[in-house]
Design a protein around this motif. Sequence first.
Motif, PDB file in Angstrom:
ATOM      1  N   LYS A 248       0.835  -1.201   0.000  1.00  0.00           N
ATOM      2  CA  LYS A 248       0.000   0.000   0.000  1.00  0.00           C
ATOM      3  C   LYS A 248       0.870   1.253   0.000  1.00  0.00           C
ATOM      4  CE  LYS A 248      -3.923  -2.151   2.376  1.00  0.00           C
ATOM      5  NZ  LYS A 248      -4.829  -2.103   3.557  1.00  0.00           N
ATOM      6  N   ARG A 249       0.463   2.218  -0.813  1.00  0.00           N
ATOM      7  CA  ARG A 249       1.218   3.458  -0.963  1.00  0.00           C
ATOM      8  C   ARG A 249       0.291   4.657  -0.742  1.00  0.00           C
ATOM      9  NH1 ARG A 249       6.129   4.836  -3.068  1.00  0.00           N
ATOM     10  NH2 ARG A 249       6.324   6.843  -4.121  1.00  0.00           N
ATOM     11  N   ILE A 250       0.803   5.678  -0.099  1.00  0.00           N
ATOM     12  CA  ILE A 250       0.031   6.889   0.115  1.00  0.00           C
ATOM     13  C   ILE A 250      -0.247   7.553  -1.232  1.00  0.00           C
ATOM     14  CG2 ILE A 250      -0.007   9.148   1.246  1.00  0.00           C
ATOM     15  CD1 ILE A 250       1.985   8.016   3.287  1.00  0.00           C
ATOM     16  N   SER A 251      -1.478   7.975  -1.453  1.00  0.00           N
ATOM     17  CA  SER A 251      -1.855   8.562  -2.732  1.00  0.00           C
ATOM     18  C   SER A 251      -1.193   9.920  -2.930  1.00  0.00           C
ATOM     19  CB  SER A 251      -3.375   8.731  -2.809  1.00  0.00           C
ATOM     20  OG  SER A 251      -3.811   9.746  -1.911  1.00  0.00           O
ATOM     21  N   ASP A 252      -1.086  10.315  -4.189  1.00  0.00           N
ATOM     22  CA  ASP A 252      -0.520  11.628  -4.518  1.00  0.00           C
ATOM     23  C   ASP A 252      -1.356  12.747  -3.898  1.00  0.00           C
ATOM     24  OD1 ASP A 252       1.475  10.391  -5.967  1.00  0.00           O
ATOM     25  OD2 ASP A 252       0.504  10.710  -7.910  1.00  0.00           O
ATOM     26  N   GLU A 253      -2.670  12.537  -3.851  1.00  0.00           N
ATOM     27  CA  GLU A 253      -3.560  13.555  -3.281  1.00  0.00           C
ATOM     28  C   GLU A 253      -3.269  13.755  -1.790  1.00  0.00           C
ATOM     29  OE1 GLU A 253      -5.130  12.015  -6.975  1.00  0.00           O
ATOM     30  OE2 GLU A 253      -4.556  10.964  -5.131  1.00  0.00           O
ATOM     31  N   ASP A 254      -3.085  12.654  -1.065  1.00  0.00           N
ATOM     32  CA  ASP A 254      -2.794  12.758   0.363  1.00  0.00           C
ATOM     33  C   ASP A 254      -1.386  13.317   0.602  1.00  0.00           C
ATOM     34  OD1 ASP A 254      -5.267  11.913   1.204  1.00  0.00           O
ATOM     35  OD2 ASP A 254      -4.677   9.838   1.565  1.00  0.00           O
ATOM     36  N   ILE A 255      -0.445  12.960  -0.259  1.00  0.00           N
ATOM     37  CA  ILE A 255       0.906  13.509  -0.127  1.00  0.00           C
ATOM     38  C   ILE A 255       0.873  15.030  -0.285  1.00  0.00           C
ATOM     39  CG2 ILE A 255       3.147  13.700  -1.284  1.00  0.00           C
ATOM     40  CD1 ILE A 255       2.978  11.313   0.550  1.00  0.00           C
ATOM     41  N   ALA A 256       0.041  15.508  -1.199  1.00  0.00           N
ATOM     42  CA  ALA A 256      -0.081  16.959  -1.401  1.00  0.00           C
ATOM     43  C   ALA A 256      -0.599  17.631  -0.127  1.00  0.00           C
ATOM     44  CB  ALA A 256      -1.000  17.254  -2.578  1.00  0.00           C
ATOM     45  N   VAL A 257      -1.574  16.995   0.528  1.00  0.00           N
ATOM     46  CA  VAL A 257      -2.111  17.531   1.785  1.00  0.00           C
ATOM     47  C   VAL A 257      -1.024  17.520   2.866  1.00  0.00           C
ATOM     48  CG1 VAL A 257      -3.780  17.157   3.642  1.00  0.00           C
ATOM     49  CG2 VAL A 257      -4.470  16.867   1.258  1.00  0.00           C
ATOM     50  N   ILE A 258      -0.280  16.442   2.948  1.00  0.00           N
ATOM     51  CA  ILE A 258       0.787  16.315   3.947  1.00  0.00           C
ATOM     52  C   ILE A 258       1.847  17.395   3.735  1.00  0.00           C
ATOM     53  CG2 ILE A 258       2.675  14.839   4.754  1.00  0.00           C
ATOM     54  CD1 ILE A 258       0.789  12.430   3.994  1.00  0.00           C
ATOM     55  N   LYS A 259       2.241  17.623   2.489  1.00  0.00           N
ATOM     56  CA  LYS A 259       3.234  18.657   2.200  1.00  0.00           C
ATOM     57  C   LYS A 259       2.753  20.035   2.637  1.00  0.00           C
ATOM     58  CE  LYS A 259       5.518  16.476  -1.793  1.00  0.00           C
ATOM     59  NZ  LYS A 259       5.728  16.561  -3.267  1.00  0.00           N
ATOM     60  N   GLU A 260       1.483  20.314   2.369  1.00  0.00           N
ATOM     61  CA  GLU A 260       0.957  21.620   2.746  1.00  0.00           C
ATOM     62  C   GLU A 260       0.857  21.738   4.269  1.00  0.00           C
ATOM     63  OE1 GLU A 260      -0.621  25.539   1.967  1.00  0.00           O
ATOM     64  OE2 GLU A 260       0.799  24.136   1.047  1.00  0.00           O
TER      65      GLU A 260
END
Length: 218
Positions: free
Chosen positions: A22-34
């Motif tokens: 399982k990999r964190i989605s690009d959408e969630d990574i964007a939220v994490i970065k912000e």
Amino acid sequence: MSHQIVKDLSTRYTVKKYDTSKRISDEDIAVIKEAIRLSASSINSQPWKFILVESDEGKQRLHDTFANKHQFNQHHAKEASHTLLLAYDPHFTKEKFVKRVDAEVSSGHLPANMRDSFMGAYAFAEMNTDESGYNGSWTKAQVYLALGNIMHTLARLGIASTPMEGVDNELIGEKFNDELEGHICEVALAMGYQNTNDDWNYGLPKARLAIEEIITVV
């Protein structure tokens, strides 16, 4: 208590084993970065650098930093979806603070005519700076503000995490020298999804002191 924040924090725990499929989605990574970017720090100093390890090459480098010690955390380097290296600036100078103050002005948060007076806030850094210009004890404390913010963000997103002070800051400094740009990493955060079958810590009740023992209302 039924509040969503309490639910998030009640189900958050330190993962011992990740599901490598399982990999964190690009959408969630964007939220994490912000969320990382929006983390609070004293005088808005932001004396930090964050390295997000997601590629196989990066994971191998991180894996190699456990060669000498803290091998109990080594498996997270490759098994977690991502790992965040949180690093602090050991020599946060007044010149560096200028960039933060200018961002305050350009964002509209700070009126331009208050720029010079706000520069006085650097006194908080000066109080924690020794004769050699080292203020790493103070800047490292700021990194932990970001760490707490990110861990709560992950809990809200339903993403598991493992905070790790068991890392080798010297080898990380060598293997990620170009990315760190003089910053020091002494804590990292593995992120991903737990392997519920092999993680002995999964689903166990929280072990915390009672509110009455840790909070005094006056």
